[in-house]
Scaffold this active site. Structure first.
Site: not given
Ligand code: PGA
Length: 253
Positions: A9-11, A97, A99, A169, A175, A215, A236-237
């Site tokens: 997930n490059w966001k 998601h 967010e 999640e 994050g 994470s 994500g990250g």
């Molecule tokens: P993260 O994000 O790996 O940076 O914690 C995961 C996500 O939001 O899909």
């Protein structure tokens, strides 16, 4: 057998040049995926075609949108429809998601509509669920996640959810560098599968890939993915660093 999936997930990160270089670096790591394994890259809308072009011809590698509108078309400035995604050949879409739930006020009933519109246009949803820290601290995470599934998915037929993808999640782990322990992940994934079993039966529940997100990194992927009900991750990250994500892919069962 359900798929084992490493989803990136490059966001809202990277310029086009950076996105293309990341794809090039990933191609150089050249990890072969077996038939039961997928790598899916959820990238910003403008990069869907360029990134897919980079991965053209790579077996079991797909590109996903990070969202789609709940509406089919019309006067919704700035929105992107499932029909548009289908028309450019996209097959997967992330829905719900945390967010988007938080910043765009997407609730369970809106997400049910997004799931319907995605399925109508032959997109495969990656449906996200998960609890906030306060809910975990109150010990009500099982009921909370159960309600998320019930209100957004349970109107679907068994054939709709056969082979579905769900990402658990926990918001407190996204994050933050604070990962759920592999026991916490397994416990919740087993709970999700049992909720799905009671609604759809064991065969359908066993066909659903349940990814863990929050994470995930190269150093913890193997242990988390090794849990019996964890079928990979939504990352994500760590998906923004080619070597990290390549190790995450190679940690799939
Ligand atoms: P993260 O994000 O790996 O940076 O914690 C995961 C996500 O939001 O899909």
């Amino acid at each position: 057998m359900r798929k084992q999936i490493a989803a990136a997930n490059w966001k809202m990160n990277l310029t086009l040049t950076e996105a293309e270089s990341l794809a090039d670096e990933l191609l150089q790591t050249n990890h072969a995926l077996s038939d039961d394994q997928l790598a899916i890259f959820a990238v910003p809308y403008p990069y869907l075609i360029p990134v897919r072009t980079k991965f053209e011809g790579k077996e079991n590698v797909y590109v996903a949108a990070q969202n789609c509108s709940a509406n089919k078309n019309g006067a919704f400035t700035g929105e992107v429809s499932a029909a548009m995604l289908q028309s450019i050949g996209i097959e997967y879409v992330v829905i719900g998601h945390s967010e988007r739930r938080e910043y765009n006020h997407e609730d369970n009933s809106l997400l049910a509509k997004k799931i319907d519109v995605a399925l109508e246009f032959n997109l495969k949803p990656i449906f996200c669920c998960g609890e906030a820290l306060s809910i975990r601290e109150a010990g009500s995470q099982d009921a909370y996640v159960g309600t998320q599934l019930e209100e957004s998915l349970f109107h679907l037929s068994p054939s709709d959810v056969d082979g579905f993808i769900i990402a658990y999640e926990p918001i407190w782990a996204i994050g933050t560098g604070r990962t759920a322990t592999s026991e916490q992940a397994q416990q919740m994934h087993a709970h999700i599968r049992s909720v799905l079993t009671s609604k759809y039966g064991k065969e359908v529940a066993d066909s659903i890939s349940i990814l863990y997100g929050g994470s995930v990194k190269a150093s913890n992927a193997k242990e988390i993915f090794g849990q019996p009900d964890v079928d990979g991750g939504l990352v994500g990250g760590a998906s923004l660093v080619a070597s990290e994500f390549a190790t995450i892919i190679s940690s799939l069962k």
